[in-house]
Structure formats: structure tokens, C-alpha cells
Write a protein that holds these residues in place. Sequence first.
Motif, mmCIF file in Angstrom:
data_model
loop_
_atom_site.group_PDB
_atom_site.id
_atom_site.type_symbol
_atom_site.label_atom_id
_atom_site.label_comp_id
_atom_site.label_asym_id
_atom_site.label_seq_id
_atom_site.Cartn_x
_atom_site.Cartn_y
_atom_site.Cartn_z
ATOM 1 N N SER A 912 -9.779 -5.156 -4.467
ATOM 2 C CA SER A 912 -9.021 -6.568 -4.712
ATOM 3 C C SER A 912 -7.985 -6.986 -3.083
ATOM 4 O O SER A 912 -7.816 -7.618 -2.887
ATOM 5 C CB SER A 912 -8.815 -6.842 -5.838
ATOM 6 N N GLU A 913 -6.707 -6.000 -3.351
ATOM 7 C CA GLU A 913 -6.083 -5.132 -2.536
ATOM 8 C C GLU A 913 -6.539 -5.782 -0.962
ATOM 9 O O GLU A 913 -5.899 -5.883 -0.407
ATOM 10 C CB GLU A 913 -4.907 -4.425 -3.441
ATOM 11 N N LEU A 914 -7.774 -4.406 -1.065
ATOM 12 C CA LEU A 914 -7.796 -4.657 0.402
ATOM 13 C C LEU A 914 -9.406 -5.451 0.173
ATOM 14 O O LEU A 914 -8.685 -6.407 2.007
ATOM 15 C CB LEU A 914 -8.920 -3.417 0.517
ATOM 16 N N VAL A 915 -10.292 -5.809 0.211
ATOM 17 C CA VAL A 915 -10.626 -7.772 0.914
ATOM 18 C C VAL A 915 -9.373 -8.835 0.738
ATOM 19 O O VAL A 915 -9.562 -9.301 1.666
ATOM 20 C CB VAL A 915 -11.806 -7.776 -0.491
ATOM 21 N N ARG A 951 5.117 -2.624 4.505
ATOM 22 C CA ARG A 951 6.366 -3.014 4.388
ATOM 23 C C ARG A 951 6.631 -3.465 2.967
ATOM 24 O O ARG A 951 6.205 -3.431 2.306
ATOM 25 C CB ARG A 951 6.326 -4.611 4.934
ATOM 26 N N ARG A 952 8.846 -2.968 3.508
ATOM 27 C CA ARG A 952 9.559 -3.156 1.790
ATOM 28 C C ARG A 952 9.030 -4.715 1.645
ATOM 29 O O ARG A 952 10.138 -5.396 2.377
ATOM 30 C CB ARG A 952 10.309 -2.651 2.431
ATOM 31 N N GLN A 964 1.563 -1.897 -0.680
ATOM 32 C CA GLN A 964 2.119 -0.429 -1.487
ATOM 33 C C GLN A 964 1.551 -0.201 -2.464
ATOM 34 O O GLN A 964 1.537 1.718 -3.262
ATOM 35 C CB GLN A 964 3.831 -1.244 -1.908
ATOM 36 N N LEU A 965 0.804 -1.297 -3.232
ATOM 37 C CA LEU A 965 0.324 -0.540 -4.638
ATOM 38 C C LEU A 965 -1.156 0.206 -3.895
ATOM 39 O O LEU A 965 -1.712 1.197 -4.989
ATOM 40 C CB LEU A 965 -0.232 -1.972 -4.933
ATOM 41 N N VAL A 966 -1.536 -0.147 -3.145
ATOM 42 C CA VAL A 966 -2.956 0.184 -2.613
ATOM 43 C C VAL A 966 -2.075 2.399 -2.520
ATOM 44 O O VAL A 966 -3.040 3.129 -3.074
ATOM 45 C CB VAL A 966 -3.090 0.553 -1.469
ATOM 46 N N GLN A 971 -4.836 9.181 -4.459
ATOM 47 C CA GLN A 971 -4.547 10.060 -3.524
ATOM 48 C C GLN A 971 -4.057 9.826 -1.811
ATOM 49 O O GLN A 971 -3.590 10.455 -1.742
ATOM 50 C CB GLN A 971 -5.825 11.153 -4.151
ATOM 51 N N ARG A 972 -4.846 9.152 -1.244
ATOM 52 C CA ARG A 972 -4.630 8.493 -0.424
ATOM 53 C C ARG A 972 -5.562 7.498 0.296
ATOM 54 O O ARG A 972 -6.753 7.376 -0.382
ATOM 55 C CB ARG A 972 -4.969 9.792 0.869
#
Length: 996
Positions: A912-915, A951-952, A964-966, A971-972
Motif C-alpha cells: 500500500s505504501e509503495l503504490v 525524510r524525517r 520510514q514505515l517501509v 528486512q531491507r
Amino acid sequence: MEERRGTDAVGRSHSWGDERLSLLSTVGAALNDREALQHALDQAVSELGGLAGLMHWSCGPTGSRTLRLVLASGLPLPALGGWEEIRQDEAPLAPARAVRDGRFVWLPAAAHETLRPGESGRASSWALPAGTTVASVPLTGPDRPVGALSVLTGPREPTPEQAAFLEAVGRWAERRLSRSAGGIGDCDEHPWWHQRPGGSVLQQPLEVVNVGSWEWGIRTGEMWWDRAGLTLLGIPHGYERRIERWIDLIHPEDMPRVMAATEKSLRERSGYEAEYRVRRPDGTSGWVQSRAHLELDEDGRPVRMIGKIWDTTESRMARESVGQALRYMSDAFFAVNQDWRITFLNVEAERLVGPAAEVLGRPLWEGPAGTVPELEERCRRAAADGRPTGFDIRWPTDDRWYHIRLVSVPDGLTAYLTDATERRTQAARHAEAERAGAEQAARISELASALADAVTTQDVVQVVAAQVLPPFGASGLLVLCLEGGRLNVVGSVGYPRAFLRRVDGVPAFGGYRLLNEVLGSRRPVFISSTEEYQRLFPDLSGSPALARKNAWAVLPLIASGNAIGTCSVSFDEARRLTADERTLLTALSGMVAQALARARLYDTEHARAQALQRGLLPRILPSPGALTPAVRYLPASSGTDIGGDWYDVIPLSAERVAVVIGDVMGHGLAEAATMGRLRTAVHTLANLELPPEEVLAHLNEVVSDLGDDSFATCLYAVYDPVSGCCSLARAGHPPPLIVRPDGSVECLDPTPDPPLGAADPPFSTVDLQVPDGTLLVLFTDGLVESAARDIDTGIAECTQVLTSEYGRLLTCPPRRPHTNGRRAAGEHGEDHDRLDRLCDLLVGTMLPAQRLTADDTALLIARLHGLPSGNTAGWPLPEDPVAAGLARAHVREQLEAWDLDDLVMTTELLVSELVANVVRHARGPTRLRLIRGRSLICEVSDASSTTPRIRRAAETDEGGRGLQLVSALSQRWGTRYTAEGKCIWTEQPIAYSGAI
């Protein structure tokens, strides 16, 4: 050959002949007449390069016209027998022609057989060399020639200067004789000399040579003597001129022999010769020798006997003295006749051959001489050759060595035997000393040469064991080095382990007194027996039995003035070394110490270099699911410098893996450092997911920045297990060998791009479609190229190894049982063992242990594992917000099908985050792909080249927390560029409970 006309020497230029004449005049003043004439004759022979010189005089009575030889030089008298008397009417003979014509002549010594000298007189057993010629000049009296001066020479005609010199010598001889006492006294009344020319000139040469002349009228019984003959026999003037007068002078004991010789001459019409004693009227006696020839009438009957007589008393006494000397001299001497019968032997020879009473007249070979090997053959050869010879023999009667000298004489052979035993003994000792010295020098030279080639400490120990122990018959070697105040064993031969444990690490100056004393005093200790060892070192009495030795030579090792250890040479049996052996061992210990010190420095530096290189190479290669690696690295076996060979396996995204191997040209720390830089750069460039050609281009810049003399080769390959494609690029590196699952071997085009540092990018890339189970064999040039083998031959040999029966067994992919498309857990372990054995096979065949290599070698073999098609899934996504929900549905459905339910929630959140990131910040088309390997990989790709960055986010920001969530859930994760844009990927570990 025509005769040569006389040459006038007046006006001739100054020559060496003039110098000889000047010397002759100077020397002749100090000599008597005979010596002066002899010297003049020698000068004439020397100037003309002749064989001999002759002086003849016209000494016969009226009508005899006989030239008699009164002086000779250069040849023995037997060789000149035919020249003793020459008739002046024998014109073809040079002396007669010179006297007759009064000028210089040059003629053959014998124009033809009927004119050979001696044919008209007494026969001679000697023969002149073929081609001999005679140069003669007349010797002139007051009114005519009275003699001739002659030189026997070779076939070459005398030069005008030589002819002039011979004439000058003749005139000098005439002047010398003319100054002698004139007149012939009462002999002028003798009919013999009434018409002889130049009486004063004739008389003097006869007196000079002390020879008298006589003539016996056979039919009348008259006997005439000249003044020299009268003086010789002591006959007063006015003697009765009868043959009976002469007979009265002969000693009664010699009378039968003289009469027999006379009767034989008259009977055989031959020459007359006899030596006998005469009793002079004044009561004295002496030995004389007379020689004569017959003159025959027209009927061949003897008419006159004309001869000479001379005193032989002194020569007779000399011969008797020589006989006595020969009889009692210290050397053995014997003589044999032509039948090899012993005719004389002295006292010393009787000791060797046998008593004279028993062996005289017996053949030499019937006695001890017949048992001497090769003596008879050599004696017969010496008699046939006519030349003296000498050699050493061992005589059987006393078993001593003698030097025998054989001299051929007219009637047989003489032998001189000198005891040579002492000489041979001394010579043998001298030869033995020289041999020992040569062996010692050779040993030192061989040891020095071998030590010069020794590199490591073990090399030095092996050289000493091979070069020092055998010549001395030693069985043990123990080398200890001083390290940290202790003596440590660095090498040994022939010692049991129990003894080595006893001495290893003993304190340098306490704990083992023998070694401590040698090291402290820096002097060797030689012990010849166990008893001596126990007497000198009672506290170490158990060491000989523990070491199983019975004699020792313990030597200090001194290098550059420092004691660095000890070297012990030992023997199984008791032995006392000679002084020479001790000196040699001491000298050798110095050479060993220097070599050992040098080897220890090498060992230290080499260990440091290897530690550095090991630190720069991978400690443990990763084992990604896409391949199984096996590697071998072999440093060069010669030289101290390390090389720049390196290798690596780098896992990439999407189960892809990069394989790299390279070689920095050269050896040394600088090259090793360059290798470390390149390996670090490759890791960095690989993590950027750059294609192979771009990786090499960046590495080329790195190497070029190091300097114009820096070069490196490299092969970089990327394998994608999903597509089965292997992309590789090479910069000056040998081509890889690709072993298909069916065992066939393929070698890529052997012509690569130029090496790094010399190349001009871009580099070419080769894409290969390889099936599952293919082997990728990568290596550096050290494996296939050497001074004795070019690279093409080496690659062909590698191919032969891989296609051999054992090679095919190891290259064959192992069986891989599958469970739901997952590999068995032990698959990689079994395959790794095979690949390890394959590495050993290649290295053992291409680089045998006994072969020295000048270059290091890296070998990397990788088994490529393709990913089954059921382990990947992909879907296109729309370019609107509904794409995220659709992506979650695809993920949930596929993970349930793969039995990965525990990863569904996390994966849904990640996708979801990547898309969402693509929808908000990029552009389509968008695509989702899941890969199940050792980890679960989720990829979202789009057409944008913008790279997302973490970014923070502030507390009040609504966005900025997706990546950040990803990062927290995976693992990497990362981004890689593709031909269409970019791809963002994440990896999550899969916890398999069984086989995969």
C-alpha cells in the motif's frame, strides 16, 4: 740438381752471419785449435740450418788422393761412417768436388746408388734422411786446396748469404791453422808426404784431433807412420819401417784378437778395426784403436791397407769407470741384446731380475719381468721406435713401484729402474689432499648455491639436510633459533618427537647446558661418543638415549655478529671428526647462519603480507539462493611479494547476484592496496544496481586515477535467476568457462576489452541465457598461463579437466527433490562439496604442488540456480488511487496460495505504501511483482526516474512517514533503475519450517 757456383762475400751487407763471424773470432782466441775448429763447424751448421758438419783433409801419400774425415758435428759417428774417407776422384761427392774445383758447391748427399758415400769404403748401417744435400767449400793451403768444410742440410738450396758465410768460415779456419806451428819436421823425409800439398796446413789438423795415419804395404811388408802416429805409439825417429815393428808393440794378451781382425779383413776384403793395448818403447802402455780400409789391384787382390790410429786410453778408462758406476749405482740397470737375452745387469738389477750367474744370456721374459703387465709390449715398441720412453711399473718380486726408462741402442735395449714408491706415495697423498680440497670447495660451492636459492626457513633446513649430512655420514640435524630468550626448534631431521619436545623452547642461557654453552661462548662443541657426552654434561646423561645418537657436532649460528641459534649435526655411531672436518663444519655453519637469518626475515615479511592479503579478500563468501560458490586462492610459490588477485560474490535485489573476479597487475603491498580499493568500489557500485558495463567504466576511472603504471583486469557478471540471464563484461580478463548441465563446456570469445587503466569506455556486455544448474568457472591468469604455457593452451587444458570422466561427475548438477516448488534443505551443502572437489581437481592438475609459480591464482566456481516459474507473480496496476486496494488484493491472494499467511498483513501494508508513493509522486504505467525465494520480495515499478528518499517528518506533517514505515517493516529495501524507469523493492525473511 745443378751445382751452385761460388759466391764472393766482399761487399755483402752486414748480416747475422757477420755477427757470428765476429763472435767466432772473439771466442776462438780463448780456445785450443781443436775446440776452435769444432766451434766454427757448429756455427756453420747453425747458420745453414743443417743436420751435421764435416771437415775433410787430403792426408794420403802420393797418388792416394784420399780425403779423410778429421772433425764432425751434429750426428753420431756411426751415422758418418760412409764419410770417413773419400777419394778425390769421386767428383759427384761435394767435398771432393770442392777440393778439385776450388770453389763452393752444393750437391745431393747421394746422386745415385753407385755414388753413395761409403760405397767405396766401409759400409755403414746408418742412412741419412731422404733429400739430404751437402754444401761444401774448399780449405786452401799455400798453393792449392788441401781439405773441405761441409754442411749436411735439407733439400732447400742455401741462400747467397748462407753460402758466403760458409766460405767465410772456411777462410777463418785456414787462417787459424796457418798461425799454428809450421813445418813437419822429420816426417818430410817420409815418402807419404813428399807430394802432399801444404804440409804445415795438413800437419796441424791431424795434431789438433790427435789422430795418426799409417799405411801398410801388404806385399812389401813396409809400414809408414805420420808424426802424430809416431808420437802416439812412442816410436823414435829413424824407426825400422816394417810390419814386425808394429807387431812388437801389441800387448801379448791382445795379439790373437788383433791378428784375427787383420786376417778377416784380408780374407773378406773388408774394413779393418781393432782396439788393443800397446807397449811403448819407453815402458808406458795404453789403449789405442785402429781403423783402416784396403786398396786393391786390378785383379781385386789387396795391395795396401791405409788407416788411422788414435789413443783410447782415457775413453777406455772412462768406460771402465762407467761400468763400475753402472755396476754399483743405486738404480737398477740391465741390458738385453736384439734377441732379448740379458747381456748385463748391475747389483741392484740382480735383486730384481736374479743373480747374474743365473740370468745372463737367458731371455728377459723368463724371469720376473715376464709377469709385469704390458712390459714386453712396451719394450718391443721402444726398440722398434728407437726413441727413449719411460713409465711406472709395479715389480713383482718386492711389490714396489719403479720408474723404468727404456733406451734403444744399436745392439739391443737398456733399461734403468728407479724406485718410485715413495714418489708415488707422496703423489697419491698430494692427489688425495687436492681431491679432498676440491671436494671441500665443491661442497661449500654447492651449499652456497643451494642456500642462495633457499627462501624460507624450512628451505634452509632441507638444504642443510641434503648438502651437509650425506658427505659426513651424519644422520641427524637439529636447528634451533633464538626467539624471545628461548631456543625454538625450526627444523629437524632424524630426531624422535620426545627429544624435540625436550629441547623446544628451552631458555637460551639456562635449562640445557650443552646448547647454552655453545650459544654463550659462540664456539662449536664436538663430542665423539656417548661416554664423552656424559662426562662433559652429567646433568644431561639421559639425552643421548632420548635422541638415539652417539656423536655430535653442535655449532653456533652467528649472523652479522649476533648469535641467532644453534645447529647440531649428529651421528648414529660414535665418531671422532678430523681437524679438516671440524674446520669445514665450522665454516659451513657461518653460511647456514647467514641463510637462516635471511630466511627468517622472509618468513616474517611473507607472513605479514599474506595476513594483509587475507584481510583484503572475503573471509566467507555469501551463499545466495541464486548460486552456490566455491573458491580457491593460491599465492605465488616463489618470491616474497603478494599479488593482487581478488574475487567476490555480491547479493543484489530480486534474488539477483553479482560475481566478480580481478587481478591487479604486479606484486607487492601497493598492488594489494589497489586490490582492496577496487573490491570496495565494486561493492559500492554493485549496491547502486548498475549494469556490468557501467561498473567497469567507474572502475576504469578509479584505476586511471592511481597513475599511468597501474593496470588491472576484471570480470563482472550479474545473474538473474528469474529470467535465467547472465550479463557479463570483461576488461582484459581471461574468459569464463560455462559448463552446461549436459557436461558441455563453452568458452566465450577470448578477446576481451583492454584492462582497467588502459581502456576507453564503453565496455561491451555479453548476455547469456543459461539453464538451471549451469556452472560458471572464473579464474585469473595464474591458473592457465605461465612461462612454459600460453593462455590458450591453459584454457584448453582446463576444458579437458572439466570434460574428463571425473570432471563430468563433479560438474553434473545434483538431484534436487522439490516440495511445493521449494528446494531441499541440504541441497546447497551437497553441491558445495562437489564444487570444492572440482576446485581441488583443477588446481591440482593445472598447478602441481612440485611446480613453482611466479603468480598468484584465484579460482571461483559458481553453480547457478534458476528460480522456478511458480515462485514469481506479477500484475499491472492502474494509475489512480484504487491501485492500492487492488494491489493488496493481489498480495493477499498470492501469499495464501504460497502458504505465507503470516506475511499477508505486513506485505499488504508495504505494498500500500509503495503504490501510494507511485500514485502521488510518479507516473505510470505501474506494475506489482512478488518473488518467493529465500525471502519474500515485493517490487513496485513505474516509469519515473525519481528516487524516493526517507525524510524525517515533523509531528504536524500529514505525510512523509511512508518510507520510514517501509524501512521498519522490511528486512531491507531499495531502488534500482530499469530501462523503463525505476523499481522500489522490499525483502522480508521467510521462516521455512521444512524443506524449501
